[in-house]
Each structure stands twice: as structure tokens, then as C-alpha cells.
Design a protein around this motif. Sequence first.
Motif, mmCIF file in Angstrom:
data_model
loop_
_atom_site.group_PDB
_atom_site.id
_atom_site.type_symbol
_atom_site.label_atom_id
_atom_site.label_comp_id
_atom_site.label_asym_id
_atom_site.label_seq_id
_atom_site.Cartn_x
_atom_site.Cartn_y
_atom_site.Cartn_z
ATOM 1 N N GLY A 210 0.838 -1.188 0.000
ATOM 2 C CA GLY A 210 0.000 0.000 0.000
ATOM 3 C C GLY A 210 0.876 1.242 0.000
ATOM 4 O O GLY A 210 1.628 1.481 0.942
ATOM 5 N N VAL A 211 0.791 2.030 -1.071
ATOM 6 C CA VAL A 211 1.605 3.241 -1.215
ATOM 7 C C VAL A 211 0.778 4.420 -0.720
ATOM 8 O O VAL A 211 -0.204 4.818 -1.353
ATOM 9 N N LEU A 212 1.170 4.964 0.420
ATOM 10 C CA LEU A 212 0.406 6.034 1.057
ATOM 11 C C LEU A 212 0.901 7.390 0.564
ATOM 12 O O LEU A 212 2.088 7.712 0.695
ATOM 13 N N PHE A 400 5.781 9.369 -2.288
ATOM 14 C CA PHE A 400 4.920 8.761 -1.272
ATOM 15 C C PHE A 400 5.414 9.057 0.137
ATOM 16 O O PHE A 400 6.575 9.409 0.354
ATOM 17 N N LEU A 401 4.497 8.901 1.079
ATOM 18 C CA LEU A 401 4.849 9.063 2.480
ATOM 19 C C LEU A 401 5.565 7.825 3.010
ATOM 20 O O LEU A 401 6.614 7.915 3.650
ATOM 21 N N ARG A 402 4.969 6.669 2.724
ATOM 22 C CA ARG A 402 5.533 5.401 3.214
ATOM 23 C C ARG A 402 4.697 4.255 2.656
ATOM 24 O O ARG A 402 3.604 4.462 2.124
ATOM 25 N N PRO A 407 7.556 -0.788 7.277
ATOM 26 C CA PRO A 407 8.657 0.168 7.485
ATOM 27 C C PRO A 407 9.975 -0.298 6.891
ATOM 28 O O PRO A 407 10.762 0.527 6.417
ATOM 29 N N GLU A 408 10.234 -1.603 6.885
ATOM 30 C CA GLU A 408 11.492 -2.086 6.322
ATOM 31 C C GLU A 408 11.528 -1.867 4.812
ATOM 32 O O GLU A 408 12.569 -1.475 4.257
ATOM 33 N N LYS A 413 13.393 1.563 0.130
ATOM 34 C CA LYS A 413 12.989 2.313 -1.060
ATOM 35 C C LYS A 413 13.669 3.674 -1.135
ATOM 36 O O LYS A 413 14.022 4.140 -2.226
ATOM 37 N N VAL A 414 13.812 4.340 -0.020
ATOM 38 C CA VAL A 414 14.448 5.656 0.016
ATOM 39 C C VAL A 414 15.745 5.531 0.810
ATOM 40 O O VAL A 414 15.731 5.313 2.024
#
Length: 540
Positions: A210-212, A400-402, A407-408, A413-414
Motif C-alpha cells: 500500500g503506497v500512502l 509517497f509518504l511510506r 517500514p522495512e 525504497k528511500v
Amino acid sequence: MPDLPDRRLFRQRAGWDALRAGFRWAVPARMNIARLCCDDWAAVAPDRVAVIHRHADGRRETWTYGQLKRASDGLAVALAGLGVAPGDRVAVLLPQHPAVLVTHLAAMKLGAVSLPLFTLFGEDALRYRLSDSGAKAVVTDAATLDRVMALAPGLPDLATVITTGPAAAPVHAFDTLIATDPRRFTPRDTAAEDPAVMIYTSGTTGDPKGVLHAHRFLYGHLPCMELSQGFFPQPGDVGWTPADWAWIGGLMDMAIPCLFYGVPLVSHRFAKFDPEAALRLMAEERVTNAFIPPTALRLMRQARVSDGLALRAIGSGGEALGADLLDWGRERLGCPINEFYGQTEANLVVAACDGLMTRVPGAMGLPVPGHEVTLRDATGEVGTGQVGEVCVRAPDPVMFLRYWNKPEATAKKVVDGWLRTGDLATRDAHGQITFHARDDDVITSAGYRIGPVEIEQALATHPDVVMAAVVGAPDPVRTEIVVAHVVLRDGADWSGMEQALQAIVRDKVSAHCVPRRVIRAESLPMTATGKILRRALRGA
């Protein structure tokens, strides 16, 4: 007719380098997509046409900004009364229809998170996304309602189901809810960094993520939208896309920006894409600007071009277009086909546009004003002609936010201030970026980015399948087709197996993910740690 102040970012035409050099972001600290794309217009021009919906039977229905505001305000009040609170996820499981936009707007006005979902998702794909997101409410239609209700007992967070079709308790009727009295309603004052939309990836190397996204990601899309659509908007512009609004391309490369700029948006659902019908629709509605995926363009090229087209520009992305298709667009459609590149986590960051740069067939183009994009390897930026991973400088308004509950994955990703796309490319001496390869297993087919994992999991539910691997194979129309390699248990009968496995994927995942070829294998190539080497199967 009264208008809002000119919202265009680029009011003077100039070359690409000049546009990049002069660009500065001006994202307000407090903003809400619903206010910018609906309420602001309704305040100054309530009778301005926002959406033109073409029903399957040919009926034509228009929605004004005033109607969108009343309906979304009413739905927001109703959702709040049903327990939807700021931050809750509201799933939108509908085909192209004004109700999609009403639901997105209502969720955003509450400070909730809208969750677009594809109506062709099968049981497993839909269950995973509704469960993983913890969706509190879902808005669907009569065609999909039974599927949702069958899943509902296993979704403890899902408290409210709403349908645009006939409703009986415990399901709520959409038309009844949007008629709720909104006179005491005040939309929530949200920050640019507050969550607004969550869009799931295709699940290329594992479960879909899920890309927030925050409200600010609307602004992040605008530079590419304006330039790839011919200094959009211009007086008389009308927008349309055949892409489903459940995907970031359909939603953010055309639908939401049209509402932001006050450009009428054509809405129509094709049960199956029909290139001649699409061309007729554009001619009849005098569409000037469109987002059309490459596969749809290739199919259109084989169809008879309708008279009366009014196209100014077409944007396309997801796979490279050849010189022949670009020439066809200019000659037969009378407009350029401008390409762009991005992904769900950071969309529309590279573009190739006629008149603003030299077009290099096959190239994605140059970084869009406002976005810093480069190619890097493990040691840093790579040189001209060398292969590197496409990376986007963070922070960026479109980023995206997260990842939801991952979280991992977000941390991977960034890295060191760069969002790593996982796509490999080269760059020529003029800075033009050309796609080279993927370092993951995504399949690009007919404009969809398809991940293998969900398909493999579905195939493995067949009692005779011991192991499955899914890869893409080149295809002249679809770019790639889905190919499944399966290992069967000893003694299993292959007769009818291909059709049976295709039916499983259609039911559990989605029709667009169905393998067009199923290959029986004695074994699959594996790494030392037991992971399937999908890359060894490509071309088999």
C-alpha cells in the motif's frame, strides 16, 4: 462564467531547460485535494461542468462542480455518522463513474484516506488489499457487491458497505447517503503532508504494498501534466482516459488534474477496450487531451480513425513507444503522443514532449521541472551511456509518504536521500534517459504493471501444482504477456490443466493477470537459498 485565478504553473512557453531552471514549487502548507478540485470551483462557478459520463447504453449525464460538492458533502456527513474518522481507509471499488470521484472527495473532506481498487480483482487479491489496509468502509456497485459481502465476515475492520445499486440492510444505498443534509458540515482542515490516498502496487517481489500518498502529491503531478498535455489547460479543453481510475495513471494522470484545472472530464466504462469505440467517443465529446496507455494506442492504430477528432495532445506511459507509433499519432490523430515515466511511489518525473525537446524514439525523455532524477549504482552517479538505477531525489511533492505497515520496505525504497525505482536505464550526452531493464520481476502488459507473486500463489492452490513461477514474454501488442511455468505432482494429468489454471487466476487475482501461456516444467531454476530464478525463465 466566473473563474478561479489562473492555476497553471507554466504561463509562458519556453524550452525545457528554461522551464526547469525557472521552476519553483509553491505547495501550500495547508491544503486538501477535495477543496482544490471541487469546493473552490463550486464556490465561484457551481454550474461549471466537471464530469461528462457516458453510460453503456449511450445516455449522457453531466455533473457540475456544484453537484459534486453537494454529493460529496452529503456522503462525508453520512460516512462520519457511520463511524468513519480521520485517517480511516475508504475503499472505492467502482468502474469509471462520477460516484468514484464523489467517494474520493468525501473521504478527503473527512481527512480519511481513499483507497482505489480495481473492479476486476479476484477474491484473493481483493481480500488481501481490504484486509491489509484495514478498510473501514467500501463503496461498490451491484456487479461487485456479492464478492464484497462474501469476504466481509473475514474482514473485522470493514464496518460499512455501500452500493450504487439496489441496497438492503446491512448494505447502504449510495444515492441515499449522498442526499444526506450537509448544511452543518465543515471539511477537515488538512495539512499538505496529511495522508490522502493509498494505491497498491502490483506486488512484483512479494505481497502488494500500500503506497500512502499525502495531499501534496496532487501538486507533484502538475508540471508533467501541463507540459505533456501541450501547456494544459487551454480554453475549450476536454480530458479523457480509458485507463481505470483505480490505477495511479488513470486517477492522477488525467482525472484528478482535470478537476483541479476546471477541465470537463469524460467518464465511460468499456467492458472490454474497443479501439474504434474509443476513437468515436473522443470525436463525439471533442476530447482535446487524453492519457492513453501504449497498448491501447497500438490497438487504435489498427482501427479506423474517426472523423472529427479535436485532439491537442496525448500523454502515454508505462512502456516505450517506437518512432512509427509517434509518427502515426502526428499524422493520423493530428497531435503529438508525449511519453512520461514514473511509478506508484513517485509518478510523472521524466517526460518526452514534442516541441520542447528533441524526441529520441524509445527514450523516456528528460527530468520534469521540479523533479531531480539521475542514474546511480552502488558507488554513486553513473556516466553517459552507463547503466544505472533511476533514482529520484527526496523529498519531492509527488513522492509517497511510506508503505502501509511495511517500514522495512520503506527504508529500502528511500536510501541516502534518493528514492530507488528499481528500474535500470542509460542516459545520453544530452541527458535523455532510455529504459534498459528491470531489476525486479514486474511484468508490463497492456499498460498494467503485474507482479508475479499473487499469480503464483493462486496457481499453487490447484491440488496438482507443486511449484509455479510467472514471468513476462515479449509481445508486439501488449509489450509482454504473462507466462506461467508450473511443476505438477507425479502422476498429474496435463489434459485441461492450462484452462483450469487460467480460470483460477481469473477468479482469484484478476482477468488482466491471466497467463496467456502455461508451460509444464519438470523443475524450476533455483538459487542456493531456494528462491526461484525467474530471470532464467524469461524467453523460455
